[in-house]
Design an enzyme around this catalytic site. Structure first.
Site, PDB file in Angstrom:
ATOM      1  N   LYS A  14       7.028  -0.841  -1.186  1.00  0.00           N
ATOM      2  CA  LYS A  14       6.544  -0.988  -2.563  1.00  0.00           C
ATOM      3  C   LYS A  14       5.380  -0.037  -2.860  1.00  0.00           C
ATOM      4  O   LYS A  14       5.363   0.607  -3.906  1.00  0.00           O
ATOM      5  CB  LYS A  14       6.099  -2.434  -2.825  1.00  0.00           C
ATOM      6  CG  LYS A  14       7.189  -3.467  -2.578  1.00  0.00           C
ATOM      7  CD  LYS A  14       6.715  -4.875  -2.924  1.00  0.00           C
ATOM      8  CE  LYS A  14       5.598  -5.406  -2.030  1.00  0.00           C
ATOM      9  NZ  LYS A  14       6.025  -5.797  -0.677  1.00  0.00           N
ATOM     10  N   ARG A  89       3.967 -13.544  -6.497  1.00  0.00           N
ATOM     11  CA  ARG A  89       4.491 -13.925  -5.193  1.00  0.00           C
ATOM     12  C   ARG A  89       4.879 -15.391  -5.129  1.00  0.00           C
ATOM     13  O   ARG A  89       5.349 -15.847  -4.075  1.00  0.00           O
ATOM     14  CB  ARG A  89       3.414 -13.669  -4.127  1.00  0.00           C
ATOM     15  CG  ARG A  89       3.684 -12.454  -3.235  1.00  0.00           C
ATOM     16  CD  ARG A  89       2.424 -12.218  -2.427  1.00  0.00           C
ATOM     17  NE  ARG A  89       2.665 -11.546  -1.177  1.00  0.00           N
ATOM     18  CZ  ARG A  89       2.363 -10.260  -0.967  1.00  0.00           C
ATOM     19  NH1 ARG A  89       1.893  -9.511  -1.924  1.00  0.00           N
ATOM     20  NH2 ARG A  89       2.546  -9.739   0.222  1.00  0.00           N
ATOM     21  N   ARG A 128       3.066   1.230  10.772  1.00  0.00           N
ATOM     22  CA  ARG A 128       1.987   1.391   9.797  1.00  0.00           C
ATOM     23  C   ARG A 128       0.672   0.870  10.371  1.00  0.00           C
ATOM     24  O   ARG A 128      -0.382   1.485  10.208  1.00  0.00           O
ATOM     25  CB  ARG A 128       2.338   0.627   8.502  1.00  0.00           C
ATOM     26  CG  ARG A 128       1.310   0.797   7.396  1.00  0.00           C
ATOM     27  CD  ARG A 128       1.810   0.241   6.074  1.00  0.00           C
ATOM     28  NE  ARG A 128       1.642  -1.214   5.984  1.00  0.00           N
ATOM     29  CZ  ARG A 128       2.052  -1.951   4.939  1.00  0.00           C
ATOM     30  NH1 ARG A 128       2.669  -1.383   3.912  1.00  0.00           N
ATOM     31  NH2 ARG A 128       1.859  -3.247   4.913  1.00  0.00           N
ATOM     32  N   ARG A 134      -4.650  -1.360   9.981  1.00  0.00           N
ATOM     33  CA  ARG A 134      -4.637  -2.614   9.202  1.00  0.00           C
ATOM     34  C   ARG A 134      -4.289  -3.769  10.132  1.00  0.00           C
ATOM     35  O   ARG A 134      -3.214  -3.781  10.727  1.00  0.00           O
ATOM     36  CB  ARG A 134      -3.607  -2.468   8.075  1.00  0.00           C
ATOM     37  CG  ARG A 134      -3.900  -3.342   6.887  1.00  0.00           C
ATOM     38  CD  ARG A 134      -2.872  -3.102   5.807  1.00  0.00           C
ATOM     39  NE  ARG A 134      -2.225  -4.354   5.481  1.00  0.00           N
ATOM     40  CZ  ARG A 134      -1.348  -4.510   4.496  1.00  0.00           C
ATOM     41  NH1 ARG A 134      -1.006  -3.479   3.752  1.00  0.00           N
ATOM     42  NH2 ARG A 134      -0.816  -5.677   4.258  1.00  0.00           N
ATOM     43  N   ARG A 146       4.154 -13.482   7.658  1.00  0.00           N
ATOM     44  CA  ARG A 146       4.222 -12.917   6.300  1.00  0.00           C
ATOM     45  C   ARG A 146       5.670 -12.904   5.804  1.00  0.00           C
ATOM     46  O   ARG A 146       5.933 -13.190   4.632  1.00  0.00           O
ATOM     47  CB  ARG A 146       3.636 -11.500   6.295  1.00  0.00           C
ATOM     48  CG  ARG A 146       2.106 -11.510   6.341  1.00  0.00           C
ATOM     49  CD  ARG A 146       1.539 -10.248   6.912  1.00  0.00           C
ATOM     50  NE  ARG A 146       1.820  -9.076   6.119  1.00  0.00           N
ATOM     51  CZ  ARG A 146       1.731  -7.832   6.595  1.00  0.00           C
ATOM     52  NH1 ARG A 146       1.370  -7.622   7.855  1.00  0.00           N
ATOM     53  NH2 ARG A 146       1.988  -6.812   5.821  1.00  0.00           N
TER      54      ARG A 146
END
Ligand code: ADP
Length: 191
Positions: A14, A89, A128, A134, A146
């Site tokens: 996204k 969400r 990532r 992160r 998640r």
């Protein structure tokens, strides 16, 4: 106004696609994940409330993210359109977004959902995490939580937009350019 929800599980792409879409369609990008991370790094009251939940991969309470989106919408009154990334969400967030947009005399134009299978999501997120540092991308159990939150609370809101004939599904596998062309193609049929 053209108001797009770019939808999909964590790691669907996204953020990457949003960056291109904002240029092509002159949209303001509203990412609740980005806004929350900047609140965390600025150590604001809101950031301190959100941090523990984000670190575990749980959703932040609806009233917090709805308030954030409300103030961003009010601060961008002259925009020609918005791209919502990571929001809504939950069904409560979807309903709140409709009400906020109604106050601005506009509405959601369409939802584009990027479909990517779970194994690929996990691979992308771990990669990532290794590059960005992160923390919620570096631990497989947090990533799985998640994805579970997404399947349980977020994926069902596809039906909310389906019922309004605003839902489009896009295959999220392939090169960044290919996926961008698929998304643009489906937007161009609507605007
Ligand atoms: P991703 O989509 O890759 O999981 P995001 O940057 O969109 O990443 O979100 C990171 C975290 O921020 C989420 O796991 C969640 O804790 C929180 N968050 C972001 N957007 C929302 C939202 N709309 N509602 C609740 N929590 C959110």
């Amino acid at each position: 106004m053209f108001n797009l929800i770019l939808f999909g599980p964590p790691g669907a792409g996204k953020g990457t696609q949003s960056e291109r879409l904002i240029d092509k369609y002159n949209l303001v990008h509203l990412s609740t994940g980005d806004i929350l991370r900047s609140e965390v790094s600025a150590q604001t009251e809101l950031g301190l409330q959100a941090k523990g939940l984000m670190d575990r991969g749980d959703l932040v309470p609806d009233e917090i993210v709805i308030g954030m989106i409300k103030s961003k919408l009010q601060g961008n009154g002259d925009a020609t359109g918005f791209i919502f990334d990571g929001f809504p969400r939950t069904e409560a967030q979807a309903e709140a977004l409709d009400a906020l947009l109604q106050d601005l005399e506009t509405s959601i134009t369409m939802m584009v959902a990027l479909e990517v299978e779970e194994e690929e999501l996990i691979t992308r997120l771990l990669k990532r995490g290794a590059i960005s540092g992160r923390s919620d991308d570096q631990d497989k159990s947090i990533i799985l939580n998640r994805i579970e939150e997404y399947n349980a609370k977020t994926a069902p809101i596809k039906n909310y937009y389906r019922a309004q004939n605003k839902f489009q599904s896009i295959r999220g596998l392939g090169s960044i350019d290919e996926i961008f062309d698929r998304i643009s193609g489906s937007i161009d049929l609507v605007i």
